[in-house]
Motif scaffolding. Structure first.
Motif, PDB file in Angstrom:
ATOM      1  N   SER A  84     -10.836  -7.562  -4.161  1.00 29.42           N
ATOM      2  CA  SER A  84     -10.681  -6.162  -3.805  1.00 29.42           C
ATOM      3  C   SER A  84      -9.571  -6.005  -2.766  1.00 29.42           C
ATOM      4  N   LEU A  85      -9.443  -7.000  -1.897  1.00 29.78           N
ATOM      5  CA  LEU A  85      -8.387  -6.910  -0.897  1.00 29.78           C
ATOM      6  C   LEU A  85      -7.002  -6.986  -1.536  1.00 29.78           C
ATOM      7  N   MET A 108      -6.214  -6.332  -4.635  1.00 28.26           N
ATOM      8  CA  MET A 108      -5.984  -5.166  -5.478  1.00 28.26           C
ATOM      9  C   MET A 108      -5.370  -4.050  -4.658  1.00 28.26           C
ATOM     10  N   VAL A 109      -5.862  -3.992  -3.429  1.00 31.07           N
ATOM     11  CA  VAL A 109      -5.577  -2.855  -2.596  1.00 31.07           C
ATOM     12  C   VAL A 109      -4.264  -3.013  -1.837  1.00 31.07           C
ATOM     13  N   LEU A 143      -1.169  -1.366  -3.072  1.00 29.71           N
ATOM     14  CA  LEU A 143      -1.211   0.057  -3.376  1.00 29.71           C
ATOM     15  C   LEU A 143      -1.173   0.943  -2.148  1.00 29.71           C
ATOM     16  N   ALA A 144      -1.473   0.334  -1.010  1.00 28.84           N
ATOM     17  CA  ALA A 144      -1.628   1.148   0.183  1.00 28.84           C
ATOM     18  C   ALA A 144      -0.299   1.662   0.702  1.00 28.84           C
ATOM     19  N   THR A 145       0.786   1.134   0.149  1.00 28.76           N
ATOM     20  CA  THR A 145       2.076   1.453   0.725  1.00 28.76           C
ATOM     21  C   THR A 145       2.827   2.528  -0.052  1.00 28.76           C
ATOM     22  N   VAL A 146       2.157   3.081  -1.064  1.00 27.91           N
ATOM     23  CA  VAL A 146       2.791   4.048  -1.942  1.00 27.91           C
ATOM     24  C   VAL A 146       3.579   5.118  -1.190  1.00 27.91           C
ATOM     25  N   GLY A 167     -15.256 -11.703  -4.626  1.00 27.33           N
ATOM     26  CA  GLY A 167     -15.183 -10.259  -4.849  1.00 27.33           C
ATOM     27  C   GLY A 167     -14.402  -9.576  -3.746  1.00 27.33           C
ATOM     28  N   PHE A 168     -14.678 -10.018  -2.535  1.00 26.25           N
ATOM     29  CA  PHE A 168     -14.040  -9.459  -1.354  1.00 26.25           C
ATOM     30  C   PHE A 168     -12.528  -9.660  -1.431  1.00 26.25           C
ATOM     31  N   GLY A 178      -6.571  10.684  -1.028  1.00 24.39           N
ATOM     32  CA  GLY A 178      -5.368  10.522  -1.851  1.00 24.39           C
ATOM     33  C   GLY A 178      -4.345  11.590  -1.506  1.00 24.39           C
ATOM     34  N   HIS A 210     -19.454 -13.588  -3.458  1.00 23.73           N
ATOM     35  CA  HIS A 210     -19.092 -12.390  -2.700  1.00 23.73           C
ATOM     36  C   HIS A 210     -17.727 -12.520  -2.065  1.00 23.73           C
TER      37      HIS A 210
END
Lengths: 290, 350, 263
Positions: free
Chosen positions: A12-13, A15-16, A19-22, A8-9, A81, A5
């Protein structure tokens, strides 16, 4: 177990994180997000194109929109989004989906203009007026409306004098050697456009876009066949040529007389270029109306 | 080989899983297309808890977009995983996933029928607008589960091939009916899209929907926890379970009804999210063995964890656009299913 | 006393149990013998409550079996099946613990772990208690299930006044000869503690050595019954199984020997 886990955690962190700064870009003028081809074209036609910060996948005109970030397909929009683009205004149409996202956006405090489902001249008028009023470009909106109406009235005047109204089938995807095509039935935008251009939709026994076999096409025997052509969605010009050579279609009037045309998919967006689209279709029909 | 965890230490597994889940939920609250600082998130939660009338600008994004979705992901993940574990106990086979054996399709068919048929009979308005879809979905799920169970039971034993083949048939029929309904009968607005029913989505979940889902799922989950002992006995076969003192017909009905209700309610609101019911129980079984007294609560939490990760990825990977969550769960779940299938090859001889 | 009184049962038109009566008495071992398809397992299903007889009644201490709730019944009788379909990877200990399922929450004073431990020791599986069930051989699995049944009818807890019953369907299946004897010795031992044991056997000599009474079934009907000494004779065996048999005595034990019949 806990290792799984944790992994996985972390994945995912990471991955993100990137992208959060787009959306991080500072601007002083207002930020507009447009969702839907007609909405985008209306905003650009009213001269506010430079304020548009994001569009959806169905917006393909004008060319500048290809440079902008996409908030996804109009039928599967993520409310966050859209909001993450920090819009001061969202312009969209009632086609936006899924229903839950639409409902949610309607509850948000961001100003949103909901243009009517773009499938008639009246819907275009309403959309233009509402967006024009919001952008302080009402005069410009009226000008466009009058131009579109005048242009359509002109074509209609010509087609009044035709000996007959040519029957037309519009294909979203043309039939090919490997399968049926998807034709526009009653109530579709293509049907409305055919009507405006002076033709008659040869397919009126079903609604929406439905598969239509070659055999039914022979049976219907239209005077003209239109195929929506586009780089991203819809058919390619090659597939239109391939269709003409399909066995069995040689006897169909449209194929025999060479009245098979690729038309830009954008013509169906029912935006401010509607007059142009009607004219284009009208010109093709005129050949067969003599 | 699974670890043997003494009964007294099992509580720590639950505590650890719960801790991971809560940490992930907290992390997910801070992850999204919009950049929001932890301070702002804390402020929003504080405002909401103190019923403050002053709300900061990002309040709607946290409170109305992210939080309901996170709570829904936890509920739906737990519900699907526990429903999967219950069905695997009932069918005595680790391949019995609600999506694979057709329960999700049955629920989706029920939902579609509810959306199309009821209004045409004049049954609309009032509480029906909200309740019709989930009720029809749950009815469809329960009906299909009973059918599959009857069809795959040969001489008191579960015939695995029959179970999977029945699932294929139900999925095919369900897919066809929904396709027909979506393209021919109803407007797209009413029915969502075909991809919603096949891949699922948590996009746009609102608090009232979370509430309705919880009304079914929370009691279902609690009742499931009580089924650990009888389901253990069930793994020996129905007759053996009876010999061990289990009221077989009662437990069987209870398991079918609870699991199908839980699948039904999730399908009605979030579509067909696949493989959670397969993957979550399998991970727990691989790690700690098949004892349902541990498996069921651990599944609830691992399912919630899995779906929370999947949904957080779904709303951020392609941001600002949205990815279908079913794509992500299938990418993880598909290979899992193949692996299980290979392990079970012996039993599959038709 | 677990009694079957003139019970009959059929699958479709085939009558598999035909007017059979027998009694499983506390403290006694009763053996059930007969050729394949004679109705032994079906009779067991009637005795265990898994099926209801079409005619006749099965009673436990005078009360019809169907008046008992599944759990109450399970506290008093345990069934060792011929085959088991367990496909999940429990450990041996977990399988044996399953035998205590109906007793849970009934009497807190019973040391459940001790019962499981002793049951495993008696079935001679204590040395692989932590292994996984699916990794065991057929004979080892059979012993694990035996231990589970022993744990289920373990004498001495909650309800000493109520008699308990152990039904063993071919318990010696897959067992080596030493464990066949262990198995039946355990059954015998339980009987001395007051448990009533019914046991389907194929080996006449095990029946002669460990059972008090026996019932010989043929074609769903009782062909012979009574104490093993009176009922299990060379004549009955020859008659029912169609083989030549003869009885010999060795060190005071009677042994049935079957002879190959020349064609």
């Amino acid at each position: 177990m806990s290792q799984f886990h944790l992994k996985g955690f972390l994945t995912s962190l990471t991955m993100v994180a990137g992208l959060a700064t787009v959306s991080a870009q500072a601007e002083s003028q207002s930020r507009i997000v447009t969702v839907g081809g007609a909405a985008t074209e209306i905003v650009f036609a009213l001269g506010a194109g430079d304020q548009v910060v994001a569009v959806d996948l169905s917006s393909t005109y004008p060319a500048e929109v290809h440079e902008l970030p996409s908030v996804g397909y109009i039928r599967n929009i993520s409310p966050e989004g859209v909001l993450s683009m920090r819009p001061d205004l969202v312009v969209t149409t009632e086609s936006l989906g899924p229903p839950a996202a639409k409902k949610m956006l309607k509850q948000m405090s961001v100003p949103i203009i909901w243009c009517p489902e773009p499938n008639t001249v009246e819907a275009l008028e309403t959309g233009l007026r509402e967006v024009g009023a919001k952008l302080g470009e009402s005069a410009r909106a009226e000008t466009i409306i009058n131009e579109v109406k005048a242009s359509i009235a002109e074509t209609q005047a010509t087609s009044e004098n035709w000996a007959k109204r040519p029957t037309v089938v519009f294909f979203l995807a043309p039939p090919s050697a490997s399968g049926a095509g998807r034709a526009g039935g009653k109530g579709t935008r293509s049907s409305e456009l055919i009507h405006l251009a002076g033709g008659k939709n040869a397919v009126d026994d079903f609604e929406n876009f439905q598969p239509m076999s070659i055999e039914s096409l022979i049976q219907v025997n239209p005077d003209v066949i239109f195929v929506g052509v586009s780089d991203s969605h819809g058919a390619s010009p090659q597939s239109v040529e391939a269709m003409k050579k399909l066995p069995g279609l040689a006897g169909v009037t449209a194929v025999r007389t060479g009245a098979v045309y690729g038309v830009p998919m954008d013509d169906l967006s029912f935006g401010p270029r509607l007059g142009e689209a009607v004219n284009r279709w009208h010109a093709h029909l005129a050949e067969s109306a003599k | 080989m699974p670890l043997r965890i003494p009964e007294k230490r099992r509580i720590w597994i639950h505590v650890a899983l719960l801790f991971i889940l809560l940490m992930l939920a907290w992390a997910a609250l801070g992850i999204g297309p919009t950049k929001i600082s932890w301070g702002e998130i804390g402020q929003v939660l504080l405002d909401r808890m103190t019923f403050s009338s002053e709300k900061i600008a990002v309040d709607p994004i946290i409170w109305q977009l992210r939080l309901p979705r996170i709570v829904m992901a936890i509920l739906v993940g737990a519900g699907l995983a526990v429903a999967g574990a219950l069905m695997q106990g009932l069918f005595r086979n680790p391949l019995a996933d609600p999506g694979l054996i057709g329960v999700s399709s049955g629920s989706a068919m029920g939902a579609v029928v509810g959306i199309i048929i009821l209004p045409s009979m004049g049954l609309t308005g009032g509480w029906l607008t909200f309740a019709a879809t989930p009720i029809c979905a749950m009815a469809g799920g329960v009906g299909i589960t009973f059918l599959i169970y009857q069809l795959s039971r040969v001489g008191g034993r579960i015939h695995v091939a029959s179970m999977l083949l029945t699932g294929i048939a139900v999925n095919a029929i369900g897919g066809a009916l929904i396709g027909l309904a979506v393209t021919k009968i109803a407007t797209a607005e009413q029915l969502q899209s075909l991809t919603f029913w096949s891949l699922g989505s948590l996009n746009g979940i609102l608090w009232p929907v979370v509430g309705i889902t919880a009304i079914i799922l929370v009691p279902g989950l609690i009742a499931s926890m009580w089924l650990g002992r009888p389901l253990n006995a069930f793994l020996f076969g129905e007759l053996e379970a009876y010999h061990l003192g289990v009221d077989v017909p009662f437990i069987k009905r209870l398991v079918i009804v609870i699991s199908a209700l839980m699948v039904g309610i999730t399908v009605a609101f979030t579509g067909g999210i696949g493989f959670i019911g397969l993957v979550a129980p399998h991970i727990i079984r691989l790690s700690f063995g098949p004892d349902h007294r541990l498996l069921l609560p651990a599944c609830a939490m691992s399912g919630a964890i899995l779906l929370l990760i999947a949904d957080t990825a779904a709303r951020t990977i392609a941001a600002p656009a949205e990815l279908q969550i079913g794509i992500l769960t299938a990418i993880i779940g598909g290979p899992f299913f193949l692996m299980l299938l290979l392990k079970n090859r012996k039993e599959l001889s038709i | 006393m677990l009694c079957a009184d003139k019970v009959s049962f059929s699958y479709g038109r085939r009558t598999v149990v035909d007017n059979v009566s027998l009694a499983v008495e506390p403290g006694k071992v009763i053996a059930i013998l007969g050729p394949n398809g004679a109705g032994k397992t079906s009779l067991f299903r009637l005795l265990s409550g898994g099926e209801e007889p079409e005619e006749g009644t099965v009673t436990l201490d005078g009360k019809p079996l169907k008046s008992f709730a599944a759990e109450a019944l399970a506290r008093r009788r345990s069934v060792l099946p011929q085959t088991s379909q367990l496909g999940f990877n429990f450990t041996v200990r977990e399988v044996v613990e399953m035998g205590r399922l109906p007793h849970a929450r009934v009497d807190k004073s019973v040391d459940e772990e001790a019962v499981v431990e002793q049951a495993m020791a008696q079935a001679d599986i204590g040395n692989f208690a932590e292994r996984h069930f699916l990794s065991l051989s057929g004979g080892e699995r059979q012993r694990v299930h035996l231990a589970r049944c022993l744990a289920q009818v373990w004498p001495g807890d909650s309800t000493p006044a109520e008699s308990r019953y152990l039904l063993l369907d071919e318990p010696t299946n897959n067992l080596d000869i030493s464990h066949q004897h262990t198995c039946l010795r355990e059954a015998r031992l339980l009987a001395t503690k007051g448990v009533g044991v019914a046991c389907i056997l194929h080996d006449f000599n095990l029946a002669l050595a460990y059972a008090d009474t026996c019932v010989v079934l043929f074609d769903g009907m009782v062909r012979a019954s009574g104490t093993v000494a009176t009922a299990l004779t060379a004549e009955v065996i020859s008659d029912v199984f169609g083989v030549e048999a003869t009885m010999i005595e060795h060190e005071g034990q009677r042994v049935l020997v079957t002879l190959a019949r020349p064609d």
